[in-house]
Design a protein around this motif. Sequence first.
Motif, PDB file in Angstrom:
ATOM      1  N   TRP A  30      -0.985  18.124  -2.421  1.00 57.87           N
ATOM      2  CA  TRP A  30      -0.362  16.939  -1.734  1.00 57.87           C
ATOM      3  C   TRP A  30      -0.942  15.422  -3.164  1.00 57.87           C
ATOM      4  O   TRP A  30       0.434  15.242  -3.619  1.00 57.87           O
ATOM      5  N   LEU A  31      -2.066  16.221  -3.743  1.00 55.94           N
ATOM      6  CA  LEU A  31      -2.420  15.286  -4.332  1.00 55.94           C
ATOM      7  C   LEU A  31      -1.798  15.245  -5.231  1.00 55.94           C
ATOM      8  O   LEU A  31      -1.688  14.466  -6.538  1.00 55.94           O
ATOM      9  N   SER A  32      -1.717  16.735  -6.165  1.00 57.56           N
ATOM     10  CA  SER A  32      -0.120  16.828  -7.593  1.00 57.56           C
ATOM     11  C   SER A  32       0.911  16.504  -7.449  1.00 57.56           C
ATOM     12  O   SER A  32       1.445  15.707  -7.746  1.00 57.56           O
ATOM     13  N   ALA A  33       1.745  16.669  -6.626  1.00 59.02           N
ATOM     14  CA  ALA A  33       2.712  15.649  -6.021  1.00 59.02           C
ATOM     15  C   ALA A  33       2.027  14.215  -5.788  1.00 59.02           C
ATOM     16  O   ALA A  33       3.727  13.219  -7.399  1.00 59.02           O
ATOM     17  N   ASP A  85      -8.193   6.417  -6.054  1.00 56.09           N
ATOM     18  CA  ASP A  85      -9.475   4.903  -7.316  1.00 56.09           C
ATOM     19  C   ASP A  85     -11.121   5.784  -6.845  1.00 56.09           C
ATOM     20  O   ASP A  85     -11.560   5.563  -7.291  1.00 56.09           O
ATOM     21  N   ALA A  86     -10.835   6.126  -5.804  1.00 59.42           N
ATOM     22  CA  ALA A  86     -12.331   6.469  -4.985  1.00 59.42           C
ATOM     23  C   ALA A  86     -12.405   7.881  -3.738  1.00 59.42           C
ATOM     24  O   ALA A  86     -11.265   7.392  -3.547  1.00 59.42           O
ATOM     25  N   ALA A 105     -16.167  14.800   3.053  1.00 58.45           N
ATOM     26  CA  ALA A 105     -15.731  13.674   1.853  1.00 58.45           C
ATOM     27  C   ALA A 105     -14.697  13.443   2.589  1.00 58.45           C
ATOM     28  O   ALA A 105     -13.207  14.088   2.518  1.00 58.45           O
ATOM     29  N   ARG A 106     -13.962  11.747   2.528  1.00 58.66           N
ATOM     30  CA  ARG A 106     -13.049  11.822   3.094  1.00 58.66           C
ATOM     31  C   ARG A 106     -11.742  11.161   2.236  1.00 58.66           C
ATOM     32  O   ARG A 106     -12.126  10.288   0.901  1.00 58.66           O
ATOM     33  N   ILE A 107     -10.783  12.148   1.170  1.00 56.02           N
ATOM     34  CA  ILE A 107     -10.142  11.575   0.159  1.00 56.02           C
ATOM     35  C   ILE A 107      -8.548  10.989   0.274  1.00 56.02           C
ATOM     36  O   ILE A 107      -7.912  11.826   1.614  1.00 56.02           O
ATOM     37  N   PRO A 108      -8.680   9.837   0.344  1.00 57.19           N
ATOM     38  CA  PRO A 108      -6.901   9.222   0.266  1.00 57.19           C
ATOM     39  C   PRO A 108      -5.931  10.007  -0.171  1.00 57.19           C
ATOM     40  O   PRO A 108      -6.080  11.010  -1.037  1.00 57.19           O
ATOM     41  N   PHE A 273      -5.334   9.791   5.451  1.00 54.09           N
ATOM     42  CA  PHE A 273      -6.211  10.799   4.378  1.00 54.09           C
ATOM     43  C   PHE A 273      -6.892  12.402   5.062  1.00 54.09           C
ATOM     44  O   PHE A 273      -6.314  13.028   6.274  1.00 54.09           O
ATOM     45  N   VAL A 274      -7.335  13.306   4.632  1.00 52.61           N
ATOM     46  CA  VAL A 274      -7.761  14.340   4.583  1.00 52.61           C
ATOM     47  C   VAL A 274      -9.361  14.053   4.378  1.00 52.61           C
ATOM     48  O   VAL A 274     -10.386  13.857   3.285  1.00 52.61           O
ATOM     49  N   ASP A 275     -10.031  15.238   5.574  1.00 56.93           N
ATOM     50  CA  ASP A 275     -11.614  15.169   5.489  1.00 56.93           C
ATOM     51  C   ASP A 275     -12.082  16.120   5.339  1.00 56.93           C
ATOM     52  O   ASP A 275     -11.789  17.394   6.182  1.00 56.93           O
TER      53      ASP A 275
END
Length: 418
Positions: A30-33, A85-86, A105-108, A273-275
């Motif tokens: 997902w992040l790569s896309a 951003d964070a 870790a919460r990653i948007p 988001f993904v925790d």
Amino acid sequence: MRRRAYPRLPPRGAARSGRRTRALGLLLVWLSASCAAGCATPVNSAYERRIADSQRGLDGDLAVEARREEVEAAMARERGESVLDAVQLRVRDEYEDHHRVRVTARIPVPDPWEIRARRELRRADTETSVARLEETALSRRAELCFLSIEAAAYRERTEIYKAYARWQRTLQEWNKELQRSGSQSESAGMRFELESRIKLATRMPGPAPETRAPVRGLPPVERWPGRVVRSPALVREIVREHNPSVAVHEAISERYRALSARAESRRRPWLDFVDLSTQFESHRDTEFGTQIALRVPLGAATSAEVDRYRALGRSQTREGDAVVEEQMRRSLFALRELDHFETNTDPWNELLTLARRAEAVAEQGWKERLARPSQIATLIEQAYDARNAVLDARERAGMASCTLLALTSISLDVWPRE
């Protein structure tokens, strides 16, 4: 005895480890896309050239410098736009019957369509600020052009007046001589002197106009290489392509299109988001967990926002079209003024020739005393009016060239000719 073969079971925690690996892999996909779709391109290098062109010849102009700072702010904001951003990191420390620590870790998870729209929005903001800089620079150049033409006309008008005033003072002295010799009555002499002094006072040039740039000369009375092109289609095309006010409306319209695309991206469900959690406990194996948040839009506000931005974008497009038509109309009027001046050089030159001949005849009549002061004054008056008529025509043509520059950003020197 034959031994039965049983399938080999995975070690303890292997299943959970596999699930964690798959979840992490999915998150990375997902992040790569998102990164690929919203990857930012460097700030357009053409901006630097446009900025330099806008500031050329306007060093120290406060209005232009203020616009330049706005461009710097917009470019910095465009460079600062990023995919992620964070990341939020949470640590929870508990102790009941044993010690336990949970780290989350919460990653948007950015929406690639929304990221692309944000990129386009920032780029449109930068384009708007650059176009406003060009608009201000053009306005200042046009203002300096008008001031320069005004100063040049004042300078030439002053020279014409000085020659005229010298003649009037010479004729006044001759008039006094005739009065003293008795060749002219006192009432006629007084009438001539009074008329002469009234004309000198009323035709005296006022204070010099403001000059903040080198004074450019007025258009000369000479044959031109060809008539200026006055095709409405060509003028419309030049205005649309080169007038920065039109570019401002186009850039704002692009901004609204980007806002509409961003609002459109929020109409469909997407991961929020993904925790990723890790729990450490004394006397127990480390535990891992994953939590996914899905955003599901329900209201009609987003659809209304899309429609609103689309309507605002169309409004800016219409305003840009209106600017094009208005600037084209005024440009055509300026071109007609220039064409009228350039195609009538012969009458203007004939008028200047007659003025020189009248002054020569006046010079001869004064030296040989072949006429009275009032007769010679009439010739000088006519020569003065002829020179000022040509000067007025040259000034109008110069003002028209400045108007053409202000409306089209193209100077008369490079305007297409037949």
